[in-house]
Design an enzyme around this catalytic site. Structure first.
Site, PDB file in Angstrom:
ATOM      1  N   ASP A 200       0.904  -1.142   0.000  1.00 36.72           N
ATOM      2  CA  ASP A 200       0.000   0.000   0.000  1.00 36.72           C
ATOM      3  C   ASP A 200       0.948   1.198   0.000  1.00 36.72           C
ATOM      4  O   ASP A 200       1.569   1.504   1.016  1.00 36.72           O
ATOM      5  CB  ASP A 200      -0.881   0.027   1.251  1.00 36.72           C
ATOM      6  CG  ASP A 200      -1.847   1.198   1.213  1.00 36.72           C
ATOM      7  OD1 ASP A 200      -1.490   2.241   0.622  1.00 36.72           O
ATOM      8  OD2 ASP A 200      -2.947   1.094   1.771  1.00 36.72           O
ATOM      9  N   HIS A 201       1.076   1.858  -1.141  1.00 38.90           N
ATOM     10  CA  HIS A 201       2.175   2.828  -1.258  1.00 38.90           C
ATOM     11  C   HIS A 201       2.016   3.999  -0.289  1.00 38.90           C
ATOM     12  O   HIS A 201       2.977   4.695   0.006  1.00 38.90           O
ATOM     13  CB  HIS A 201       2.338   3.315  -2.699  1.00 38.90           C
ATOM     14  CG  HIS A 201       1.244   4.193  -3.183  1.00 38.90           C
ATOM     15  ND1 HIS A 201       0.157   3.713  -3.854  1.00 38.90           N
ATOM     16  CD2 HIS A 201       1.068   5.525  -3.077  1.00 38.90           C
ATOM     17  CE1 HIS A 201      -0.643   4.717  -4.133  1.00 38.90           C
ATOM     18  NE2 HIS A 201      -0.120   5.822  -3.687  1.00 38.90           N
ATOM     19  N   HIS A 263      -5.958   2.680   1.389  1.00 36.06           N
ATOM     20  CA  HIS A 263      -5.246   3.866   1.882  1.00 36.06           C
ATOM     21  C   HIS A 263      -5.947   4.524   3.084  1.00 36.06           C
ATOM     22  O   HIS A 263      -5.329   4.803   4.097  1.00 36.06           O
ATOM     23  CB  HIS A 263      -5.100   4.914   0.785  1.00 36.06           C
ATOM     24  CG  HIS A 263      -4.518   4.379  -0.487  1.00 36.06           C
ATOM     25  ND1 HIS A 263      -3.480   3.474  -0.500  1.00 36.06           N
ATOM     26  CD2 HIS A 263      -4.813   4.616  -1.783  1.00 36.06           C
ATOM     27  CE1 HIS A 263      -3.172   3.185  -1.752  1.00 36.06           C
ATOM     28  NE2 HIS A 263      -3.973   3.862  -2.551  1.00 36.06           N
TER      29      HIS A 263
END
Ligand code: NDP
Length: 513
Positions: A200-201, A263
């Protein structure tokens, strides 16, 4: 164990760590993610001297390409998307480590020839027997790739764990609880959970990692971080952009799956979790999972009470006219896909009892930003707060994740002059003024962590499934209710009026960003 850095780096956030020699295979190497994120991230790590001495990248995809064409693709991608410009000397060295292998994701023969290439290059470059496999294809190919890697013997750690094999998986991990569980199960058939890194960047962003530092390295916040002192929390991730060439993908996904399930819920977890007993990957991920499990379920019947969905029509964004969502390429004329979501959530545990967390995200909003705002309880209605028609503004702690990364605390101050008037002012810390060297891209940090075997910033299987357990009933609720009012917000506005009503009903409003 990681080695210490041989080369001095100016990347302060990534200091003193450098992985052992290894190679990377990127599946889907002809695609968008490889160009925009992966190759630029590896290049920057290389320029910083963080990559191991013996390191290669093999791009794997079905498209016809030679090594030279792949290197040229990489050069163009780095030119366009890297935070650093190309330095010819460094580039030549980096390019000599790039190879391309054409193959099919479901054909064992393609993996046997990959294995051959790996050992040939291993002899040339001594990149070790450590391999990072990055799945940068649509998820429909993940199962086949995993199975072929396993069948070829590439999925296993070797030499009693001394040499590793790791798998990196991109979002989306499923589209509901059922499909996520199936996908996780199919990955688990080839790779152990300890070898699996779900990206999950958002978790790779410095400001997101700073949430834990701010909470647990400062004595002043933690005593206040609970329902006794916090009135509510707002989390906004807003985008000015529209589809950005990803119409086919987005149309099938929507904002709840694309942004909230991963996110926004991760931001909520970091804001709300209990202190972990240490900073190890599992201790942190255990605490995050507990928050996800404590989220009060929103049943299909309650969806309208707690969740708002929207879709943008045409409008003006930053002064330019833009088309509505339904007019975009690869989008259905009567599309029911939401491009905006607002949610009201409760975490049913001791710390957060009765404290609402309002989340919102959307496309074509007026501002590109991500921010967490903690609203503290107001002061009693006496002294400066005695006039009900002019209440004193509450203290708000805002964590700016992007842009203008930093933290601000709003406090009441006396307006100079003979009258007593209170006005909120901001105590503001900006990352760029304190750390002018800049921060690395999220993918740089995350790729480095995979090479180092540090899973702290990656989502564990149970976390992903707990997040889907919360999201899936909302999707079910929506699927039962036809939408008659889409598009229901103009591009360039802050979403549909119902998103404002979600807070008005509670006597609150969204913070102006
Ligand atoms: P692309 O659609 O660009 O696909 C990547 C490559 O996969 C293509 O070049 C193609 O290579 C191959 N491919 C395409 N469709 C299929 C298919 N149906 N079956 C098998 N292979 C296929 O994807 P992205 O690069 O945009 O994304 C890769 C992954 O990362 C996806 O899971 C995406 O959701 C995720 N992701 C992407 C982001 C981005 O910014 N692009 C951001 C966050 C996540 P070839 O035909 O040559 O084999």
């Amino acid at each position: 164990m990681p080695e210490t850095t041989r080369t001095k780096t100016n990347l302060h956030a990534l200091d003193i760590r450098s992985p052992h020699d290894c190679g990377v295979v990127i599946f889907g190497a002809s695609g968008d993610l490889t160009k925009r994120k992966l190759l630029p991230a590896f290049y920057n790590l290389f320029v910083d001297g963080i990559l191991p001495k013996h390191f290669i990248i093999i791009g794997f995809a079905r498209s016809e390409m030679t090594n030279e064409v792949f290197q040229e693709l990489a050069r163009q991608a780095i030119n366009e998307f890297s935070r650093r410009p190309i330095d010819q000397g460094k580039w030549n060295e980096f390019a000599s480590r790039l190879y391309y292998h054409r193959g099919h994701y479901d054909e064992p023969d393609s993996f046997h020839s990959l294995q051959k290439l790996q050992s040939e290059r291993h002899n040339n470059f001594r990149s070790g027997k450590n391999w990072l496999y990055y799945l940068a294809t649509p998820p429909s190919a993940y199962g086949d790739i995993g199975a072929c890697l396993k069948q070829t013997g590439l999925a296993e750690d070797h030499d009693a764990g001394e040499h590793w094999s790791r798998l990196v998986v991109e979002k989306p991990i499923g589209r509901d609880l059922d499909s996520a569980t199936k996908l996780n199960r199919s990955l688990a058939a080839s790779f152990d959970e300890s070898q699996t890194y779900r990206i999950d960047h958002y978790l790779g962003k410095e400001t997101v990692q700073n949430i834990l530092v701010m909470r647990f390295a400062n004595g002043i916040f933690e005593p206040l971080w609970n329902h006794n002192h916090i009135d509510h929390v707002q989390i906004t991730v807003s985008e000015t952009g529209g589809l950005d060439r990803r119409g086919g993908y987005y149309e099938d996904i929507g904002a709840l799956r694309d942004m909230v399930q991963n996110h926004l819920l991760q931001l909520l977890c970091l804001t709300a979790m209990e202190p972990p007993h240490n900073l190890g990957a599992d201790a942190i991920r255990d605490e995050k999972r507990q928050i996800l499990e404590a989220l009060r379920p929103i049943s299909s019947e309650q969806t309208n009470q707690y969740a708002v969905r929207g879709q943008y029509g045409e409008g003006l964004v930053k002064g330019s006219a833009v088309i509505g969502y339904r007019a975009a390429e690869k989008v259905a004329e009567e599309s029911q896909t939401e491009t905006f979501v607002a949610l009201k959530c409760y975490i049913d545990n001791w710390r957060w009892s009765g404290v609402p967390f309002y989340l919102r995200t959307g496309k074509r909003l007026p501002k590109q930003c991500a921010e967490i705002s903690i609203f503290f309880r107001g002061v009693p209605p006496i002294l400066f707060n005695a006039n009900p028609s002019k209440p004193v503004a509450p203290n708000v702690l805002s964590i700016r994740i992007q842009p203008n990364e930093g933290i601000a605390l709003e406090i009441g101050s006396k307006v100079p002059g003979p009258h007593v008037a209170v006005r909120p002012v901001s105590l503001d810390f900006g990352y760029s003024s304190v750390y002018p060297a800049g921060t690395p891209e999220a993918y740089e940090r995350l790729l480095l962590d995979v090479m180092l075997g540090d899973a702290t910033l990656f989502m564990r299987r149970d976390e992903v499934e707990a997040a889907w357990s919360f999201i899936t009933p909302i999707l079910d609720g929506w699927s039962k209710q036809p939408i008659n009012d889409f598009p229901n917000y103009m591009a360039g506005s802050w979403g549909p009026a119902t998103a404002d009503e979600l807070l008005f009903r509670d006597g609150r409003r969204w913070r102006r960003l």
